[in-house]
Scaffold this motif. Structure first.
Motif, mmCIF file in Angstrom:
data_model
loop_
_atom_site.group_PDB
_atom_site.id
_atom_site.type_symbol
_atom_site.label_atom_id
_atom_site.label_comp_id
_atom_site.label_asym_id
_atom_site.label_seq_id
_atom_site.Cartn_x
_atom_site.Cartn_y
_atom_site.Cartn_z
ATOM 1 N N GLU A 120 0.921 -1.319 0.169
ATOM 2 C CA GLU A 120 0.231 0.015 0.211
ATOM 3 C C GLU A 120 0.752 1.383 0.127
ATOM 4 O OE1 GLU A 120 -3.602 2.062 2.649
ATOM 5 O OE2 GLU A 120 -3.108 0.031 2.922
ATOM 6 N N GLY A 121 0.506 2.212 -0.760
ATOM 7 C CA GLY A 121 1.252 3.535 -0.807
ATOM 8 C C GLY A 121 2.472 3.366 -1.657
ATOM 9 N N VAL A 122 2.874 2.309 -2.437
ATOM 10 C CA VAL A 122 4.144 2.239 -2.808
ATOM 11 C C VAL A 122 4.523 3.424 -3.921
ATOM 12 C CG1 VAL A 122 3.319 0.885 -4.826
ATOM 13 C CG2 VAL A 122 5.593 0.559 -4.522
ATOM 14 N N PHE A 123 3.454 3.836 -4.712
ATOM 15 C CA PHE A 123 3.790 4.926 -5.648
ATOM 16 C C PHE A 123 3.969 6.320 -5.028
ATOM 17 C CE2 PHE A 123 1.654 1.415 -8.049
ATOM 18 C CZ PHE A 123 2.740 1.187 -8.894
ATOM 19 N N THR A 124 3.685 6.522 -3.848
ATOM 20 C CA THR A 124 3.756 7.704 -3.140
ATOM 21 C C THR A 124 4.747 7.965 -2.352
ATOM 22 O OG1 THR A 124 2.527 6.843 -1.092
ATOM 23 C CG2 THR A 124 1.117 7.590 -2.820
ATOM 24 N N SER A 125 5.897 7.065 -2.227
ATOM 25 C CA SER A 125 7.192 7.164 -1.754
ATOM 26 C C SER A 125 7.962 8.224 -2.437
ATOM 27 C CB SER A 125 7.985 5.860 -1.542
ATOM 28 O OG SER A 125 9.247 6.189 -1.219
ATOM 29 N N PRO A 167 12.892 6.656 -4.821
ATOM 30 C CA PRO A 167 12.892 5.963 -6.041
ATOM 31 C C PRO A 167 13.143 4.433 -5.824
ATOM 32 C CG PRO A 167 13.969 7.965 -6.608
ATOM 33 C CD PRO A 167 13.880 7.935 -5.317
ATOM 34 N N LYS A 168 14.287 4.344 -5.057
ATOM 35 C CA LYS A 168 14.876 3.086 -4.541
ATOM 36 C C LYS A 168 13.971 2.225 -3.962
ATOM 37 C CE LYS A 168 18.280 0.215 -4.155
ATOM 38 N NZ LYS A 168 18.128 -0.849 -5.047
ATOM 39 N N LYS A 169 13.234 2.850 -2.814
ATOM 40 C CA LYS A 169 12.386 1.931 -2.087
ATOM 41 C C LYS A 169 10.928 1.475 -3.285
ATOM 42 C CE LYS A 169 12.554 4.165 2.619
ATOM 43 N NZ LYS A 169 11.841 4.861 3.379
ATOM 44 N N ILE A 170 10.553 2.656 -4.172
ATOM 45 C CA ILE A 170 9.396 2.183 -5.070
ATOM 46 C C ILE A 170 9.973 0.834 -6.018
ATOM 47 C CG2 ILE A 170 8.403 2.799 -7.132
ATOM 48 C CD1 ILE A 170 8.521 5.684 -5.819
ATOM 49 N N ALA A 171 11.308 0.969 -6.424
ATOM 50 C CA ALA A 171 11.738 -0.153 -7.208
ATOM 51 C C ALA A 171 12.034 -1.275 -6.402
ATOM 52 C CB ALA A 171 13.292 0.389 -7.806
ATOM 53 N N GLY A 202 -1.256 10.266 -15.065
ATOM 54 C CA GLY A 202 -0.982 11.512 -15.936
ATOM 55 C C GLY A 202 -0.827 12.905 -15.335
ATOM 56 N N GLU A 203 -1.800 13.600 -15.548
ATOM 57 C CA GLU A 203 -1.470 15.131 -15.288
ATOM 58 C C GLU A 203 -1.793 15.282 -13.894
ATOM 59 O OE1 GLU A 203 -4.043 17.465 -17.702
ATOM 60 O OE2 GLU A 203 -2.950 16.915 -19.550
ATOM 61 N N GLN A 204 -2.385 14.200 -13.149
ATOM 62 C CA GLN A 204 -2.418 14.212 -11.777
ATOM 63 C C GLN A 204 -1.054 14.448 -10.876
ATOM 64 O OE1 GLN A 204 -5.492 14.877 -10.554
ATOM 65 N NE2 GLN A 204 -6.360 14.833 -12.408
ATOM 66 N N LEU A 205 -0.195 13.713 -11.380
ATOM 67 C CA LEU A 205 1.349 13.654 -10.890
ATOM 68 C C LEU A 205 1.937 15.005 -10.905
ATOM 69 C CD1 LEU A 205 2.783 10.486 -12.378
ATOM 70 C CD2 LEU A 205 1.924 10.691 -10.088
ATOM 71 N N THR A 206 2.442 15.568 -9.889
ATOM 72 C CA THR A 206 3.348 16.846 -9.998
ATOM 73 C C THR A 206 4.696 16.295 -10.393
ATOM 74 O OG1 THR A 206 4.488 16.087 -7.885
ATOM 75 C CG2 THR A 206 2.468 17.374 -7.503
ATOM 76 N N GLY A 215 9.029 12.748 -11.614
ATOM 77 C CA GLY A 215 10.335 12.762 -11.689
ATOM 78 C C GLY A 215 10.951 11.530 -10.834
ATOM 79 N N THR A 216 10.499 11.304 -9.541
ATOM 80 C CA THR A 216 10.713 10.366 -8.616
ATOM 81 C C THR A 216 10.299 8.966 -9.266
ATOM 82 O OG1 THR A 216 10.288 11.657 -6.741
ATOM 83 C CG2 THR A 216 10.044 9.307 -6.399
ATOM 84 N N LEU A 217 9.002 8.710 -9.941
ATOM 85 C CA LEU A 217 8.755 7.570 -10.663
ATOM 86 C C LEU A 217 9.505 7.250 -11.748
ATOM 87 C CD1 LEU A 217 4.820 8.034 -10.178
ATOM 88 C CD2 LEU A 217 6.246 6.377 -9.033
ATOM 89 N N GLU A 218 10.064 8.361 -12.542
ATOM 90 C CA GLU A 218 10.972 7.806 -13.711
ATOM 91 C C GLU A 218 12.238 7.629 -13.136
ATOM 92 O OE1 GLU A 218 10.294 7.985 -16.780
ATOM 93 O OE2 GLU A 218 8.283 8.485 -16.747
ATOM 94 N N LYS A 219 12.647 8.193 -12.025
ATOM 95 C CA LYS A 219 13.906 7.567 -11.393
ATOM 96 C C LYS A 219 13.773 6.066 -10.894
ATOM 97 C CE LYS A 219 15.727 12.108 -10.218
ATOM 98 N NZ LYS A 219 15.860 13.191 -9.182
#
Length: 96
Positions: free
Chosen positions: A23-28, A31-35, A68-72, A77-81
């Motif tokens: 839960e909440g994986v994408f809100t971290s 980037p390392k924690k997400i990956a 999409g556009e909902q992301l800041t 940038g964090t998700l791309e990393k």
């Protein structure tokens, strides 16, 4: 008329048939924690249909595309990393 149902994409993210996501994986903000979380979920899934790398990357791309556009800019940038971290974790770094 108010919508009472969640968007289908939110349902997919929350109840993926392939991965059990933390839960909440994408809100971290890390980037390392997400990956690492995606990698762990993909490697431990017995329902995925492709390799752990492809499953993890697909879920990450799906989330980015659906949000999409909902992301800041910072979140995107964090998700791309996190994509780069996933490639490193699976030994799939691209040489430049």
């Amino acid at each position: 008329m108010a919508k009472s149902k969640k968007k289908w994409s939110q349902g997919v993210t929350e109840n993926s048939d392939a991965l059990d996501l933390k839960e909440g994986v994408f809100t971290s903000n890390d980037p390392k924690k997400i990956a690492d979380s995606l990698k762990h979920s993909a490697e431990n899934s017995d329902r995925r249909k492709s390799s752990p790398f492809r499953s993890a990357m697909s879920m990450l791309n799906f989330y980015i595309n659906r949000a999409g556009e909902q992301l800041t800019k910072k979140q995107k940038g964090t998700l791309e990393k996190a994509k780069d971290e996933l490639r490193k974790d699976f030994g799939r770094e691209t040489r430049r």
